[in-house]
Scaffold this motif. Structure first.
Motif, mmCIF file in Angstrom:
data_model
loop_
_atom_site.group_PDB
_atom_site.id
_atom_site.type_symbol
_atom_site.label_atom_id
_atom_site.label_comp_id
_atom_site.label_asym_id
_atom_site.label_seq_id
_atom_site.Cartn_x
_atom_site.Cartn_y
_atom_site.Cartn_z
ATOM 1 N N ARG A 48 45.268 31.292 46.842
ATOM 2 C CA ARG A 48 43.851 31.449 46.542
ATOM 3 C C ARG A 48 43.308 32.832 46.872
ATOM 4 N NH1 ARG A 48 41.187 26.505 45.834
ATOM 5 N NH2 ARG A 48 39.250 27.344 46.666
ATOM 6 N N ILE A 49 43.900 33.520 47.839
ATOM 7 C CA ILE A 49 43.401 34.844 48.197
ATOM 8 C C ILE A 49 43.558 35.822 47.037
ATOM 9 C CG2 ILE A 49 45.600 35.552 49.222
ATOM 10 C CD1 ILE A 49 41.999 36.556 50.292
ATOM 11 N N LEU A 50 44.550 35.612 46.176
ATOM 12 C CA LEU A 50 44.717 36.487 45.017
ATOM 13 C C LEU A 50 43.563 36.315 44.039
ATOM 14 C CD1 LEU A 50 48.550 36.272 44.297
ATOM 15 C CD2 LEU A 50 47.290 37.920 45.696
ATOM 16 N N LYS A 51 43.093 35.089 43.890
ATOM 17 C CA LYS A 51 41.921 34.841 43.049
ATOM 18 C C LYS A 51 40.700 35.536 43.629
ATOM 19 C CE LYS A 51 39.081 32.768 40.151
ATOM 20 N NZ LYS A 51 38.973 33.174 38.746
ATOM 21 N N VAL A 52 40.543 35.494 44.941
ATOM 22 C CA VAL A 52 39.414 36.150 45.606
ATOM 23 C C VAL A 52 39.467 37.661 45.383
ATOM 24 C CG1 VAL A 52 38.410 36.728 47.859
ATOM 25 C CG2 VAL A 52 39.065 34.375 47.334
ATOM 26 N N LEU A 93 38.420 38.557 41.921
ATOM 27 C CA LEU A 93 36.964 38.531 41.749
ATOM 28 C C LEU A 93 36.315 39.792 42.319
ATOM 29 C CD1 LEU A 93 36.216 34.801 42.663
ATOM 30 C CD2 LEU A 93 36.038 35.842 40.397
ATOM 31 N N LEU A 94 36.774 40.231 43.482
ATOM 32 C CA LEU A 94 36.206 41.421 44.108
ATOM 33 C C LEU A 94 36.545 42.690 43.335
ATOM 34 C CD1 LEU A 94 36.896 40.637 47.873
ATOM 35 C CD2 LEU A 94 34.695 40.563 46.687
ATOM 36 N N MET A 95 37.601 42.646 42.550
ATOM 37 C CA MET A 95 38.027 43.819 41.778
ATOM 38 C C MET A 95 37.328 43.910 40.432
ATOM 39 S SD MET A 95 41.982 45.003 41.113
ATOM 40 C CE MET A 95 42.484 44.548 42.773
ATOM 41 N N GLU A 96 36.664 42.836 40.043
ATOM 42 C CA GLU A 96 35.929 42.826 38.778
ATOM 43 C C GLU A 96 34.607 43.591 38.926
ATOM 44 O OE1 GLU A 96 36.521 41.208 35.768
ATOM 45 O OE2 GLU A 96 37.733 39.423 36.154
ATOM 46 N N TYR A 97 34.000 43.883 37.777
ATOM 47 C CA TYR A 97 32.690 44.521 37.764
ATOM 48 C C TYR A 97 31.702 43.640 38.523
ATOM 49 C CZ TYR A 97 28.566 46.839 35.746
ATOM 50 O OH TYR A 97 27.382 47.524 35.554
ATOM 51 N N PRO A 98 31.024 44.166 39.537
ATOM 52 C CA PRO A 98 30.157 43.330 40.374
ATOM 53 C C PRO A 98 28.892 42.903 39.641
ATOM 54 C CG PRO A 98 29.974 45.629 41.021
ATOM 55 C CD PRO A 98 31.070 45.563 39.998
ATOM 56 N N GLY A 99 28.575 41.620 39.739
ATOM 57 C CA GLY A 99 27.388 41.106 39.070
ATOM 58 C C GLY A 99 26.740 40.000 39.867
ATOM 59 N N TYR A 135 45.491 44.169 32.672
ATOM 60 C CA TYR A 135 44.293 44.352 33.502
ATOM 61 C C TYR A 135 44.551 43.695 34.854
ATOM 62 C CZ TYR A 135 39.291 44.002 34.736
ATOM 63 O OH TYR A 135 38.063 44.083 35.361
ATOM 64 N N ILE A 136 44.470 44.455 35.924
ATOM 65 C CA ILE A 136 44.933 43.978 37.226
ATOM 66 C C ILE A 136 44.225 42.697 37.680
ATOM 67 C CG2 ILE A 136 45.220 44.550 39.675
ATOM 68 C CD1 ILE A 136 45.684 47.438 38.878
ATOM 69 N N PRO A 137 42.895 42.575 37.575
ATOM 70 C CA PRO A 137 42.283 41.305 37.976
ATOM 71 C C PRO A 137 42.822 40.099 37.204
ATOM 72 C CG PRO A 137 40.612 43.004 37.859
ATOM 73 C CD PRO A 137 41.872 43.592 37.278
ATOM 74 N N LEU A 138 43.117 40.277 35.925
ATOM 75 C CA LEU A 138 43.697 39.198 35.133
ATOM 76 C C LEU A 138 45.112 38.878 35.607
ATOM 77 C CD1 LEU A 138 43.460 37.309 32.658
ATOM 78 C CD2 LEU A 138 44.377 39.178 31.285
ATOM 79 N N TYR A 139 45.881 39.914 35.870
ATOM 80 C CA TYR A 139 47.243 39.753 36.388
ATOM 81 C C TYR A 139 47.241 39.003 37.716
ATOM 82 C CZ TYR A 139 51.886 41.327 37.999
ATOM 83 O OH TYR A 139 53.185 41.392 38.463
ATOM 84 N N LEU A 140 46.269 39.331 38.584
ATOM 85 C CA LEU A 140 46.162 38.645 39.873
ATOM 86 C C LEU A 140 45.793 37.181 39.693
ATOM 87 C CD1 LEU A 140 44.277 41.328 42.014
ATOM 88 C CD2 LEU A 140 46.734 40.803 42.021
ATOM 89 N N GLU A 141 44.932 36.905 38.734
ATOM 90 C CA GLU A 141 44.573 35.513 38.502
ATOM 91 C C GLU A 141 45.784 34.713 38.031
ATOM 92 O OE1 GLU A 141 41.183 32.826 36.273
ATOM 93 O OE2 GLU A 141 40.892 34.967 36.607
ATOM 94 N N PHE A 142 46.598 35.346 37.190
ATOM 95 C CA PHE A 142 47.839 34.693 36.768
ATOM 96 C C PHE A 142 48.728 34.414 37.978
ATOM 97 C CE2 PHE A 142 52.354 35.537 35.750
ATOM 98 C CZ PHE A 142 52.626 34.374 35.034
#
Length: 242
Positions: free
Chosen positions: A2-6, A9-15, A113-120
């Motif tokens: 789960r920490i990879l998902k977190v 999220l933190l690496m995505e554009y902040p909103g 895209y690294i955030p997508l790769y991390l989610e995978f």
């Protein structure tokens, strides 16, 4: 994991969505035993900055970091293949890995895209997730070093990923490399890239009998990361929510 998902999220554009879930994200960070307390504290510090500062300010900082120049690109293969044709095939291969593992990416991001790769990776067995990070450890280390050179707290994301990967990376050498590099996000550097791309575009429009341009995309350094590979295909299907 789960920490990879977190971290994704933190690496995505902040909103606003990040702010709405700040407490849950903080709880996940506090409960992550894959990283030491020092790393958890750095991630929490970044989270506080992204969720309590002026939204426009944190968004502007994000844009200056990750959307200007290529040195902090969040596209993995840009650091490996540059703009060469090999990059396209590498993305096809990575997309095939996603599909074979039941991971559908019906979104606008490129496969690397690294955030997508991390989610995978967050959906994979722990050993496979760690190996997936180790495959790109050099890139993660270089991004961390460059972010530290720019005094950005985003470096904590990449340091945490290196710890989880268990890979041995010479961080001191990467920091020395980052310190010697010329910035590619200055107005002058961005103008130069634009001019080179214009020359390349115009040369590509010439008839076949005309001479081609001399500009070529930069080749990756010899010590840069090895290609990504996976061996597991036993995970459950996962679709990236949007």
């Amino acid at each position: 994991m789960r920490i990879l998902k977190v971290i994704s999220l933190l690496m995505e554009y902040p909103g606003e969505e990040l702010r709405a879930h700040a407490e849950e994200i903080a709880a996940e960070i506090n409960g992550a035993r894959e990283i030491p307390s020092e790393s958890r504290a750095c991630l929490l510090k970044l989270l506080r900055k992204l969720t309590t500062g002026e939204l426009m300010d944190v968004q502007e900082e994000y844009g200056f970091l990750f959307d200007r120049g290529r040195s902090l690109s969040l596209l993995l293969f840009e650091h490996v293949h540059g703009e060469s044709r090999d990059r396209g095939q590498a993305m096809v291969n990575l997309l095939d890995v996603y599909q074979r593992n039941g991971f559908e990416i019906g979104v606008r991001e490129l496969p690397d895209y690294i955030p997508l790769y991390l989610e995978f990776l967050s959906q994979q067995p722990e050993l496979d997730a760690r190996e997936g990070l180790a495959d790109v450890a050099h890139i993660l280390g270089l991004l961390s070093a460059r972010l530290q050179e720019r005094r950005s707290e985003y470096y904590a994301l990449f340091d945490a990923l290196l710890i989880i990967s268990g890979a041995q990376v010479d961080i001191a050498a990467l920091k020395a490399t980052a310190a010697r590099e010329e910035r590619d996000d200055t107005p002058e550097a961005l103008d130069k890239v634009w001019e080179e791309e214009q020359v390349t575009f115009m040369d590509n429009q010439q008839p076949s009998g005309c001479s081609s341009g001399t500009y070529r995309p930069p080749e990756p350094a010899a010590d840069q990361a090895t290609p990504i590979h996976f061996v597991s295909n036993n995970s459950q299907a996962a679709t990236r929510p949007r």
